[in-house]
Design an enzyme around this catalytic site. Structure first.
Site, short mmCIF file in Angstrom:
data_model
loop_
_atom_site.label_atom_id
_atom_site.label_comp_id
_atom_site.label_asym_id
_atom_site.label_seq_id
_atom_site.Cartn_x
_atom_site.Cartn_y
_atom_site.Cartn_z
N HIS A 124 4.40 -7.32 -4.28
CA HIS A 124 5.84 -7.08 -4.41
C HIS A 124 6.20 -6.34 -5.70
CE1 HIS A 124 5.88 -11.02 -6.72
NE2 HIS A 124 6.75 -10.33 -7.44
N ASP A 154 0.31 -11.25 -0.99
CA ASP A 154 1.06 -10.70 -2.13
C ASP A 154 0.13 -10.18 -3.23
OD1 ASP A 154 3.35 -9.87 -3.44
OD2 ASP A 154 3.64 -11.79 -4.47
N SER A 227 5.21 -11.44 -12.86
CA SER A 227 4.46 -11.34 -11.61
C SER A 227 3.28 -10.39 -11.73
CB SER A 227 5.36 -10.84 -10.48
OG SER A 227 5.74 -11.89 -9.65
#
Length: 485
Positions: A124, A154, A227
């Site tokens: 993402h 992911d 992230s």
């Protein structure tokens, strides 16, 4: 889980001010108060020094033209048509012509796993990116290309053209224990190489948008921009990739989630060699059991994955799995819940034949299933009245009728199934969640072909035990437990 947020796409425009406040501790605690167990706390200085150079800051440019074109098309009229007069006043002051979209920017983190420039981050973080820039700890900026990405885990694998780069060591996430100290390094809010620490709070967490990931839950402070960054154990080994937070504010609230590195190693190896990830597929729609459903299946406690439907010609169908089976074992591993099964199936080699243990009508049955490749189209498989032609079941408080030919065709059912026309307020059916329009397919694993058959089965069933009712709603099948009045 609406409060679950990915933490990679930090938008620089949203950060206008960072403010901090502190209370003076001397007002609350005596100056002579000793610091208890200070020598027992982990020493993180060397760990951070050894690894921060291999952690990178990732910035991406996202091309918004496609989104803008979609909006323009949404508000466009077909050729030759004009805006109705009564709507002209709402659009009179709007600018003419198509607005020119601007590219947006977002940030995340990543870490280098090879000296020749392979980098791991979250999918993402780089999804829909038109340009990816990687900033190293020595301030060098390098353009990265995507080798492959996988939305279900992911994870994305990037590559920059460089040699002699610092790298991290990949550890073993299977050895993690709850309470173990862990450290995160990343770029929260764009603040490069920020380090935070905490403990492992839980293991093998299944999240709504993480079907194929047994997440590591921690209390490490993770925020937008973190992230894709690494999660280290105290030996300096990467044990996870920081991915999501649970938050009601948009920022850290004490719960964060990381992808286990053992899964990451498998994913990145496939991305590196093939550019895509192949996963195993079983072909069942499953659900969790609660205590009431467990009682209806004569189980002491809720455990396993309850099969609501089996896709025709799927591996499960070929192996003999039936709706109403409860899968309690897969490949010699106990299946704890419906969330657990996709993780086991997804990591099983394509073409492998593995044992499958199910409970059927209270008896244990052993099957063998040959796993096939998961295709994108299969990825979503994981759920007293007597009038107007209806038949009432007073014990449940609902009225049902035969399906019309059109309803049966739309529901894609065979001969089984009756449709719920009415549900009495505060009845057992209402409390179980039945709604008008639901199709009742079976009760206690007996197919229902008519309203009279449903009434007969309900009347004969033990009154002290919930009914295991298989229903279909909006093309989704699931079991519900219906008590008796």
């Amino acid at each position: 889980m609406s409060n679950l947020l990915p933490v990679g796409l930090f938008n620089k425009k949203k950060l206008s001010v960072l403010a901090a406040s502190a209370l003076v501790g001397a007002l609350a605690f005596p100056l002579t108060m000793p610091i208890a167990h200070a020598d027992a706390l982990p020493q993180l200085t060397q760990l951070i020094k050894d690894n921060r150079d291999a952690v990178v800051h990732i910035s991406v440019e996202i091309d918004n033209k496609a989104a803008s074109n979609a909006v323009t098309e949404m508000f466009s009229l077909p050729d030759g048509q004009e805006l109705p007069k009564e709507l002209e006043k709402f659009f009179r002051n709007m600018p003419r012509g198509t607005p020119q979209p601007r590219d947006s920017q977002a940030m995340g983190s990543g870490f280098i796993i090879s000296q020749d420039g392979y980098i791991i981050t979250n999918n993402h973080v780089v999804d829909n990116a038109s340009k990816i820039k990687v900033t190293l700890n020595d301030k060098r900026e390098l353009t990265a290309k995507v080798i492959g990405k996988d939305k279900y885990s992911d994870i994305a694998l990037l590559k920059v053209e460089a040699t002699g780069l610092p790298t991290v060591r990949l550890g073993d996430s299977d050895g993690l224990e709850v309470g173990q100290w862990v450290v995160a390094i990343g770029a929260p809010f764009g603040l490069d190489h920020s380090a935070t620490q905490g403990i492992v709070s839980a293991l093998s967490r299944s999240l709504p948008d993480g079907t194929y990931v047994p997440f590591i839950q921690t209390d490490v402070a993770v925020n937008p921009g973190n992230s894709g960054g690494p999660l280290f154990d105290l030996n300096g080994n990467v044990v996870g990739v920081n991915s999501q937070i649970y938050s009601r504010s948009g920022g850290y609230m004490g719960i964060s989630f990381a992808i286990p590195v053992n899964l990451v190693k498998n994913i990145t190896e496939q991305l590196k060699t093939a550019g895509v990830v192949n996963r195993g597929w079983l072909g069942v729609q499953i659900q969790n059991l609660d205590q009431e459903l467990a009682n209806s299946f004569s189980m002491a406690k809720p455990q396993g994955a309850l099969v609501a439907s089996v896709q025709p010609s799927s591996p499960a169908d070929k192996a003999g799995v039936q709706a109403g089976d409860i899968i309690v074992g897969f490949n010699n591993t106990e299946v704890n819940s419906a969330d657990h099964l996709p993780l086991l199936v997804g990591t099983t080699g394509i073409g492998s034949t593995v044992p499958l243990k199910v409970l059927r009508a209270g008896a244990e049955k052993n099957l063998n299933v040959t796993i096939e490749k998961l295709a994108d189209k299969d990825a979503g498989e994981t759920q007293e009245l007597a009038q107007n032609g209806t038949t009432g079941t007073g014990a449940l408080g609902l009225a049902v009728a035969d399906l019309t030919d059109e309803e049966r065709k739309e529901a894609n059912l065979g001969m089984d199934g009756v449709v719920v026309r009415e549900v009495r307020t505060d009845s057992p059916a209402s409390r179980a969640g039945l709604e008008a329009g639901d199709v009742i397919i079976s009760v206690n694993n007996t197919g229902i072909k008519s309203p009279e058959e449903l009434k007969s089965i309900v009347d004969k069933a033990p009154v002290d035990k919930p009914l295991a009712m298989l229903i279909q709603r909006d093309d989704q099948k699931r079991f519900i437990a219906v008590g008796r009045s």
